[in-house]
Design a protein around this motif. Structure first.
Motif, PDB file in Angstrom:
ATOM      1  N   LEU A  12       0.821  -1.209   0.000  1.00 37.43           N
ATOM      2  CA  LEU A  12       0.000   0.000   0.000  1.00 37.43           C
ATOM      3  C   LEU A  12       0.857   1.263   0.000  1.00 37.43           C
ATOM      4  N   THR A  13       0.377   2.288  -0.693  1.00 38.55           N
ATOM      5  CA  THR A  13       1.032   3.599  -0.602  1.00 38.55           C
ATOM      6  C   THR A  13       0.527   4.326   0.635  1.00 38.55           C
ATOM      7  N   GLY A  14      -0.759   4.253   0.885  1.00 37.21           N
ATOM      8  CA  GLY A  14      -1.301   4.901   2.082  1.00 37.21           C
ATOM      9  C   GLY A  14      -2.736   5.333   1.867  1.00 37.21           C
ATOM     10  N   ALA A  15      -3.341   5.748   2.975  1.00 40.80           N
ATOM     11  CA  ALA A  15      -4.743   6.184   2.925  1.00 40.80           C
ATOM     12  C   ALA A  15      -4.840   7.513   2.196  1.00 40.80           C
ATOM     13  N   VAL A  16      -5.899   7.674   1.416  1.00 43.70           N
ATOM     14  CA  VAL A  16      -6.155   8.951   0.754  1.00 43.70           C
ATOM     15  C   VAL A  16      -6.746   9.910   1.781  1.00 43.70           C
ATOM     16  N   ASP A  17      -6.083  11.026   1.998  1.00 45.53           N
ATOM     17  CA  ASP A  17      -6.683  12.082   2.812  1.00 45.53           C
ATOM     18  C   ASP A  17      -7.661  12.797   1.894  1.00 45.53           C
ATOM     19  N   LYS A  18      -8.930  12.842   2.295  1.00 49.40           N
ATOM     20  CA  LYS A  18      -9.926  13.384   1.354  1.00 49.40           C
ATOM     21  C   LYS A  18      -9.600  14.814   0.947  1.00 49.40           C
ATOM     22  N   ARG A  19      -8.801  15.519   1.781  1.00 54.29           N
ATOM     23  CA  ARG A  19      -8.482  16.912   1.449  1.00 54.29           C
ATOM     24  C   ARG A  19      -7.628  17.034   0.187  1.00 54.29           C
ATOM     25  N   LEU A 384      -3.251   1.765  -3.625  1.00 49.63           N
ATOM     26  CA  LEU A 384      -2.386   0.596  -3.788  1.00 49.63           C
ATOM     27  C   LEU A 384      -1.119   1.053  -4.502  1.00 49.63           C
ATOM     28  N   ASN A 385       0.003   0.550  -4.058  1.00 49.14           N
ATOM     29  CA  ASN A 385       1.267   0.932  -4.700  1.00 49.14           C
ATOM     30  C   ASN A 385       1.265   0.362  -6.126  1.00 49.14           C
ATOM     31  N   THR A 386       0.815   1.172  -7.042  1.00 49.14           N
ATOM     32  CA  THR A 386       0.475   0.702  -8.387  1.00 49.14           C
ATOM     33  C   THR A 386       1.694   0.762  -9.320  1.00 49.14           C
ATOM     34  N   GLN A 387       2.132  -0.415  -9.752  1.00 51.83           N
ATOM     35  CA  GLN A 387       3.241  -0.464 -10.723  1.00 51.83           C
ATOM     36  C   GLN A 387       2.635  -0.485 -12.127  1.00 51.83           C
ATOM     37  N   VAL A 388       3.193   0.333 -13.005  1.00 54.61           N
ATOM     38  CA  VAL A 388       2.645   0.400 -14.364  1.00 54.61           C
ATOM     39  C   VAL A 388       3.753   0.061 -15.355  1.00 54.61           C
ATOM     40  N   HIS A 389       3.583  -1.073 -16.035  1.00 55.17           N
ATOM     41  CA  HIS A 389       4.545  -1.422 -17.098  1.00 55.17           C
ATOM     42  C   HIS A 389       3.983  -0.879 -18.405  1.00 55.17           C
ATOM     43  N   ASP A 405      -0.580   6.507 -17.578  1.00 57.09           N
ATOM     44  CA  ASP A 405      -0.545   6.875 -16.157  1.00 57.09           C
ATOM     45  C   ASP A 405      -1.697   6.149 -15.490  1.00 57.09           C
ATOM     46  N   SER A 406      -1.435   5.575 -14.316  1.00 58.57           N
ATOM     47  CA  SER A 406      -2.534   4.870 -13.659  1.00 58.57           C
ATOM     48  C   SER A 406      -2.314   4.757 -12.150  1.00 58.57           C
ATOM     49  N   VAL A 407      -3.419   4.617 -11.429  1.00 61.63           N
ATOM     50  CA  VAL A 407      -3.358   4.353  -9.996  1.00 61.63           C
ATOM     51  C   VAL A 407      -4.626   3.600  -9.597  1.00 61.63           C
ATOM     52  N   CYS A 408      -4.483   2.702  -8.598  1.00 63.46           N
ATOM     53  CA  CYS A 408      -5.643   1.943  -8.111  1.00 63.46           C
ATOM     54  C   CYS A 408      -5.938   2.321  -6.666  1.00 63.46           C
ATOM     55  N   GLU A 413     -13.628  -0.751   3.179  1.00 62.37           N
ATOM     56  CA  GLU A 413     -14.905  -0.623   3.891  1.00 62.37           C
ATOM     57  C   GLU A 413     -16.094  -0.741   2.953  1.00 62.37           C
ATOM     58  N   GLU A 414     -15.968  -0.047   1.835  1.00 56.47           N
ATOM     59  CA  GLU A 414     -17.103  -0.057   0.895  1.00 56.47           C
ATOM     60  C   GLU A 414     -16.993  -1.156  -0.141  1.00 56.47           C
ATOM     61  N   ASP A 415     -15.915  -1.933  -0.041  1.00 56.22           N
ATOM     62  CA  ASP A 415     -15.704  -3.033  -0.976  1.00 56.22           C
ATOM     63  C   ASP A 415     -15.688  -2.579  -2.424  1.00 56.22           C
ATOM     64  N   THR A 416     -14.891  -1.569  -2.692  1.00 58.84           N
ATOM     65  CA  THR A 416     -14.761  -1.103  -4.082  1.00 58.84           C
ATOM     66  C   THR A 416     -13.289  -0.992  -4.439  1.00 58.84           C
ATOM     67  N   LEU A 417     -13.033  -1.149  -5.710  1.00 53.51           N
ATOM     68  CA  LEU A 417     -11.684  -0.995  -6.243  1.00 53.51           C
ATOM     69  C   LEU A 417     -11.837  -0.116  -7.485  1.00 53.51           C
TER      70      LEU A 417
END
Ligand code: AHR
Length: 497
Positions: A12-19, A384-389, A405-408, A413-417
């Motif tokens: 994981l990269t870390g939690a998204v701060d909504k700000r 998620l620490n997203t690796q992009v080839h 460019d991409s990120v996941c 909690e909400e069961d979404t990706l």
């Protein structure tokens, strides 16, 4: 072209701060007047707030809005903007060469923010003023009562404190264009002392020190280092500002600008951590990317503007489709740095380099509205620490740049990706795979696409849906293996749940 996105639910990269999905309203052009506030307009409510604008701001779920500047704040006398409207002075506003009537001010903004569902990120004037006025402003906003300024707020009809938690210590103080601009040492000292006084008054607040106005500032690097050397223990965030433009009509180069943003963020993180090490610091200084966007379309028109008028059409960039692609890539870049970027403000929100435009008869979404909307609404969770080839190309300004460019973002909690992606190739679609076997039970909910044959297509009041999202059926998930196609020059949001 072919690419692969690689994620691991334990990496994981870390939690998204909504700000990180914040925005910005400055007393500039028609952002306030005619943008969020227009007494007498049929679309306005009893307080004069434009309801059509509010609806779009709420749609964006903007969590925090920086106010009241920008360059404006460096000459701002906050006392002018409170109390009975007929007693408020009009002033020459030196940052933008206009007249500020103060008919909309601090308390109106607090009311507006409540209606918008946003918190306030307030800036204090460290240009023409200093710690004393900042402390008084904080007393007016946050003190419970029983003191001169907190009682003045009550007298003005605001019994409860505004309780503003995030405070910018000035704006772009490294810039020679800034009223009262300073050397790094001068600014570092005043920022430290202002923050210290403010935290005596209200220890629950967080403060943001001014970083460089952009990566090309000749003082970049030494500015951040010196400011933090003076103020490390007193402040919480270092700010970054950056705007890009496609002045040479070189779209591949323009779209590679997010690489510049990425380097900027990494550079500032390194400097923050270098000062931390030198000071044997205990805390991290995180980043507030509190001005970012595309800004160049309006530059020429603004040079010809008449001076000393009220609320002119200033910085009114009409965004085209390729701008939306870069804004999408910049959002991906911010999210990829969510471990250290805790606040970011798309500059700005309405009419002035903004996703929302208004006229006397309505409000509409510019092209850049869409990636901002998608990221804000679907981008909350854990990065998620997203690796992009991905295949790469050579750009004029930034060297080797990725086509994809991409990120996941995973919201457990909400069961979404959610996968955000920009295919920057102007010629070719991209076949993309992603192994999601760890995310058992997820199904493709939708694949949203923003694309247009014409890179320069724009939305206007007369044709507000020229550039608008559509749904794609290109994404398949079988036995945990996702296969999709990102069309040439497209912004994509794949939602799984
Ligand atoms: O957002 C427009 C201006 O850009 C702001 O006032 C200033 O901080 C920056 O230079």
């Amino acid at each position: 072209k072919k690419a692969e996105i690689i994620v691991d639910k334990y990496f994981l990269t870390g939690a998204v701060d909504k700000r990180i999905f914040g925005s910005f309203i400055e007393h500039l052009g028609r952002a306030v007047y005619e943008g969020i506030y227009q007494e007498g307009n049929p679309n306005s409510d009893a307080q004069g707030f434009r309801k059509d604008t509010l609806d779009l701001v709420k749609e964006l779920q903007v969590p925090i809005v920086r106010y009241p500047g920008g360059n404006f704040v460096s000459g701002f006398r906050w006392e002018d903007s409170v109390g009975p409207k007929d007693k408020r002075p009009s002033r020459p506003e030196l940052a933008w060469g206009v007249i500020e009537t103060n008919q909309f001010g601090l308390n109106e903004f607090a009311d507006w923010s409540k209606k918008a569902g946003s918190d306030i990120m307030m800036a204090v004037n460290l240009g023409t003023r200093g710690p004393e006025d900042a402390k008084n402003l904080l007393e007016y906003c946050n003190f419970k009562g029983g003191t001169y300024y907190s009682d003045l707020r009550k007298e003005h009809g605001y019994k409860d404190p505004h309780d503003i938690k995030v405070w910018c210590l000035g704006n772009e103080m490294d810039g020679p264009w800034q009223m009262g601009h300073k050397t790094a040492t001068e600014y570092g000292r005043i920022a430290a002392e202002t923050s210290r006084l403010m935290k005596f008054m209200d220890p629950t607040i967080e403060t943001v020190a001014c970083g460089s106005s952009n990566l090309d500032m000749p003082t970049f690097g030494s500015w951040e280092y010196t400011v933090l050397d003076e103020a490390y223990d007193e402040v919480d965030y270092m700010s970054l500002h950056q705007y890009y433009g496609n002045r040479d009509d070189d779209t591949p180069d323009f779209l590679a600008s997010s690489k510049g943003m990425d380097d900027f963020i990494s550079g500032v993180v390194s400097i923050c951590d270098a000062v931390k090490a030198k000071k044997h610091g205990k805390k991290n200084i995180n980043l507030s990317f509190d001005e970012w966007n595309v800004w160049y379309h309006s530059n020429e028109a603004d040079e010809k503007l008449e001076k000393w008028i009220q609320a002119p059409h200033q910085l009114e960039d009409i965004y085209n489709f390729e701008d939306a692609l870069l804004v999408g890539s910049m959002l991906i870049t911010l999210l990829r740095h969510a471990d250290r970027v805790k606040i970011a403000c798309l500059a700005q929100l309405v009419n002035v380099i903004a996703p929302i435009m208004t006229s006397d008869t309505g409000a509409w979404r510019q092209t850049i509205f869409y990636p901002y909307f998608h990221a804000s609404v679907y981008g909350r969770g854990t990065v998620l620490n997203t690796q992009v080839h991905t295949p790469v190309y050579e750009s004029k300004t930034y060297g080797e740049a990725p086509y994809l460019d991409s990120v996941c973002i995973w919201n457990e909690e909400e069961d979404t990706l959610t996968i955000f992606a920009v295919n920057k190739s102007l010629e070719e679609d991209m076949e993309v795979s992603c192994d999601l076997r760890q995310f058992e039970g997820y199904k493709v909910a939708e694949h949203i696409v923003l694309t247009n044959d014409d890179l320069k297509a724009v939305n206007t009041e007369a044709a507000p849906n020229t550039v608008a999202p559509t749904l794609s059926s290109a994404t398949k998930l079988e036995n945990g293996k996702l296969q999709t196609v990102f069309g040439k020059h497209s912004w994509n949001v794949i939602r799984l749940s």
